[in-house]
Design a protein around this motif. Structure first.
Motif, short mmCIF file in Angstrom:
data_model
loop_
_atom_site.label_atom_id
_atom_site.label_comp_id
_atom_site.label_asym_id
_atom_site.label_seq_id
_atom_site.Cartn_x
_atom_site.Cartn_y
_atom_site.Cartn_z
N VAL A 130 -57.13 35.70 -42.23
CA VAL A 130 -57.33 36.12 -40.84
C VAL A 130 -56.24 37.07 -40.37
O VAL A 130 -56.50 38.10 -39.72
CB VAL A 130 -57.41 34.88 -39.92
CG1 VAL A 130 -57.12 35.26 -38.47
CG2 VAL A 130 -58.78 34.25 -40.01
N HIS A 131 -54.99 36.76 -40.71
CA HIS A 131 -53.87 37.59 -40.27
C HIS A 131 -53.85 38.94 -40.96
O HIS A 131 -53.11 39.85 -40.55
CB HIS A 131 -52.54 36.87 -40.51
CG HIS A 131 -52.34 35.68 -39.64
ND1 HIS A 131 -51.99 35.79 -38.31
CD2 HIS A 131 -52.44 34.35 -39.88
CE1 HIS A 131 -51.87 34.59 -37.77
NE2 HIS A 131 -52.15 33.69 -38.70
N ARG A 132 -54.64 39.10 -42.01
CA ARG A 132 -54.67 40.36 -42.75
C ARG A 132 -55.66 41.37 -42.17
O ARG A 132 -55.49 42.58 -42.39
CB ARG A 132 -55.04 40.11 -44.22
CG ARG A 132 -54.17 39.12 -44.98
CD ARG A 132 -52.83 39.74 -45.31
NE ARG A 132 -51.86 39.55 -44.24
CZ ARG A 132 -50.67 40.15 -44.20
NH1 ARG A 132 -50.32 40.99 -45.14
NH2 ARG A 132 -49.85 39.92 -43.21
N TRP A 133 -56.72 40.89 -41.50
CA TRP A 133 -57.77 41.83 -41.10
C TRP A 133 -58.18 41.72 -39.64
O TRP A 133 -58.70 42.70 -39.07
CB TRP A 133 -59.02 41.62 -41.96
CG TRP A 133 -59.69 40.28 -41.75
CD1 TRP A 133 -59.47 39.14 -42.48
CD2 TRP A 133 -60.67 39.93 -40.77
NE1 TRP A 133 -60.24 38.11 -42.01
CE2 TRP A 133 -61.00 38.56 -40.95
CE3 TRP A 133 -61.31 40.64 -39.75
CZ2 TRP A 133 -61.92 37.90 -40.16
CZ3 TRP A 133 -62.23 39.97 -38.95
CH2 TRP A 133 -62.53 38.63 -39.17
N LEU A 134 -58.00 40.58 -39.00
CA LEU A 134 -58.53 40.39 -37.66
C LEU A 134 -57.72 41.19 -36.63
O LEU A 134 -56.51 41.00 -36.51
CB LEU A 134 -58.50 38.91 -37.28
CG LEU A 134 -59.11 38.55 -35.92
CD1 LEU A 134 -60.62 38.82 -35.93
CD2 LEU A 134 -58.84 37.09 -35.58
N LEU B 277 -53.75 48.95 -50.86
CA LEU B 277 -54.71 48.15 -51.62
C LEU B 277 -55.31 47.01 -50.81
O LEU B 277 -56.28 46.39 -51.25
CB LEU B 277 -54.04 47.57 -52.88
CG LEU B 277 -53.75 48.53 -54.02
CD1 LEU B 277 -53.00 47.82 -55.13
CD2 LEU B 277 -55.04 49.13 -54.57
N LEU B 278 -54.75 46.72 -49.64
CA LEU B 278 -55.20 45.57 -48.87
C LEU B 278 -56.69 45.62 -48.52
O LEU B 278 -57.38 44.61 -48.68
CB LEU B 278 -54.35 45.43 -47.61
CG LEU B 278 -54.64 44.21 -46.73
CD1 LEU B 278 -54.48 42.91 -47.53
CD2 LEU B 278 -53.73 44.20 -45.51
N SER C 223 -61.03 27.80 -45.94
CA SER C 223 -59.57 27.85 -45.86
C SER C 223 -59.04 29.18 -46.38
O SER C 223 -58.05 29.71 -45.86
CB SER C 223 -58.95 26.69 -46.65
OG SER C 223 -59.24 26.80 -48.04
N GLY C 224 -59.71 29.74 -47.39
CA GLY C 224 -59.32 31.06 -47.87
C GLY C 224 -59.52 32.13 -46.81
O GLY C 224 -58.68 33.02 -46.63
N GLU C 225 -60.63 32.03 -46.09
CA GLU C 225 -60.89 32.97 -44.99
C GLU C 225 -59.85 32.80 -43.89
O GLU C 225 -59.41 33.78 -43.27
CB GLU C 225 -62.30 32.75 -44.44
CG GLU C 225 -62.75 33.81 -43.46
CD GLU C 225 -62.80 35.19 -44.05
OE1 GLU C 225 -62.48 36.16 -43.34
OE2 GLU C 225 -63.14 35.31 -45.25
N ALA C 226 -59.44 31.56 -43.63
CA ALA C 226 -58.41 31.32 -42.62
C ALA C 226 -57.09 31.96 -43.02
O ALA C 226 -56.35 32.49 -42.17
CB ALA C 226 -58.24 29.82 -42.42
N ILE C 227 -56.77 31.92 -44.31
CA ILE C 227 -55.54 32.54 -44.80
C ILE C 227 -55.57 34.05 -44.56
O ILE C 227 -54.56 34.66 -44.22
CB ILE C 227 -55.35 32.23 -46.30
CG1 ILE C 227 -55.01 30.74 -46.49
CG2 ILE C 227 -54.25 33.09 -46.91
CD1 ILE C 227 -54.97 30.30 -47.93
N LEU D 254 -52.93 37.15 -53.40
CA LEU D 254 -52.35 38.49 -53.44
C LEU D 254 -52.51 39.20 -52.10
O LEU D 254 -51.58 39.85 -51.61
CB LEU D 254 -52.99 39.31 -54.56
CG LEU D 254 -52.48 40.75 -54.72
CD1 LEU D 254 -50.98 40.75 -55.00
CD2 LEU D 254 -53.23 41.46 -55.84
N ALA D 255 -53.69 39.08 -51.49
CA ALA D 255 -53.92 39.70 -50.19
C ALA D 255 -53.04 39.07 -49.12
O ALA D 255 -52.57 39.75 -48.20
CB ALA D 255 -55.39 39.57 -49.80
N ALA D 256 -52.79 37.76 -49.25
CA ALA D 256 -51.98 37.06 -48.24
C ALA D 256 -50.52 37.49 -48.28
O ALA D 256 -49.86 37.55 -47.23
CB ALA D 256 -52.08 35.55 -48.46
N VAL D 257 -50.00 37.79 -49.46
CA VAL D 257 -48.59 38.15 -49.59
C VAL D 257 -48.36 39.65 -49.54
O VAL D 257 -47.21 40.10 -49.49
CB VAL D 257 -47.98 37.57 -50.89
CG1 VAL D 257 -48.08 36.06 -50.90
CG2 VAL D 257 -48.65 38.17 -52.12
N SER D 258 -49.43 40.44 -49.55
CA SER D 258 -49.29 41.90 -49.49
C SER D 258 -48.95 42.32 -48.06
O SER D 258 -49.51 41.77 -47.11
CB SER D 258 -50.59 42.59 -49.93
OG SER D 258 -50.87 42.30 -51.28
#
Length: 236
Positions: A72-76, A8-9, A66-70, A217-221
């Protein structure tokens, strides 16, 4: 459960971007098209600029960046150092926008104290203070090479928790600001409850709440479907 969350990410990231664009569009329409109704008539050009800058800086500059910064580790793609660099720089930009956004409220026609009496203003000050402390803690823990790896591992869960907590607090603070401003407009400036401006402000509040839930939710997934990759993320 981890497999379902990982699958779902990409969808969560897409919804986060769409929600963020909607928030940016709504706050731009409100700030540039309707903000003259919240000031004394006729407003001075300086006060008008400060009043327009505050929601733009706090919503687009502080919350969205700041949301986009959170995320970053999910997609970059790329190395861990690249992700940390982008995350750190984006959070620095968000912090600067937050400080400047609060600075705009020091120029009210009724003085500084008059602009810092409400729950919204107190929460805003606390939020920016926590954000600055979090940014400094991230720099000292993850950039300062004097810290041992074991120390960074111990600090990481607190860094993640405080980061998400501060982001959520920023959204709640924005919601209280929207409520405060809309109540003022409807009671003092004769803005109707079913007017276009009221609908825009209410819509902005709803999409902000939706955005915060998606980002958290995306940050903790988990990013990867296997447990080994998940452990690697948390051991950084």
């Amino acid at each position: 459960m981890a497999t379902a969350s990982a699958s779902l990410l990409p969808l969560l990231l897409l919804f986060a971007r769409l929600s963020g664009l909607t928030v940016a569009l709504l706050v731009l329409i409100w700030a540039l098209g309707f903000k003259t109704s919240s000031l004394a008539h006729p407003p001075s050009s300086e006060l008008l600029i400060y009043d327009m800058l505050h929601p733009l800086l706090m919503v687009i500059g502080f919350i969205l960046i700041s949301g986009e910064a959170i995320l970053v580790h999910r997609w970059l793609p790329g190395s861990r150092n690249l992700k940390k660099s982008v995350h750190f720089c984006l959070q620095g930009v968000a912090l600067a926008c937050g400080i400047f956004g609060i600075w705009t409220k020091f120029h009210g026609q009724d003085g500084i104290v008059a602009n810092f009496f409400s729950l919204h203003s107190w929460m805003g000050l606390i939020c920016v203070f926590l954000f600055g402390a979090q940014w400094l803690m991230g720099f000292l823990s993850f950039w300062h090479r004097g810290e041992r790896r074991t120390t960074r591992v111990q600090v990481l869960p607190w860094h993640i928790f405080l980061g998400l907590y501060t982001y959520g607090l920023a959204v709640v603070t924005a919601e209280t600001g929207l409520l405060e401003k809309l109540t003022f407009l409807q009671t003092k400036r004769n803005v109707l409850k079913h007017s276009t401006e009221s609908m825009i402000v209410n819509g902005l509040g709803i999409v902000l709440a939706l955005l915060s839930g998606i980002v958290i939710l995306a940050a903790v997934s988990p990013k990867h479907q296997n447990q080994h990759a998940t452990k690697t993320v948390y051991s950084r």
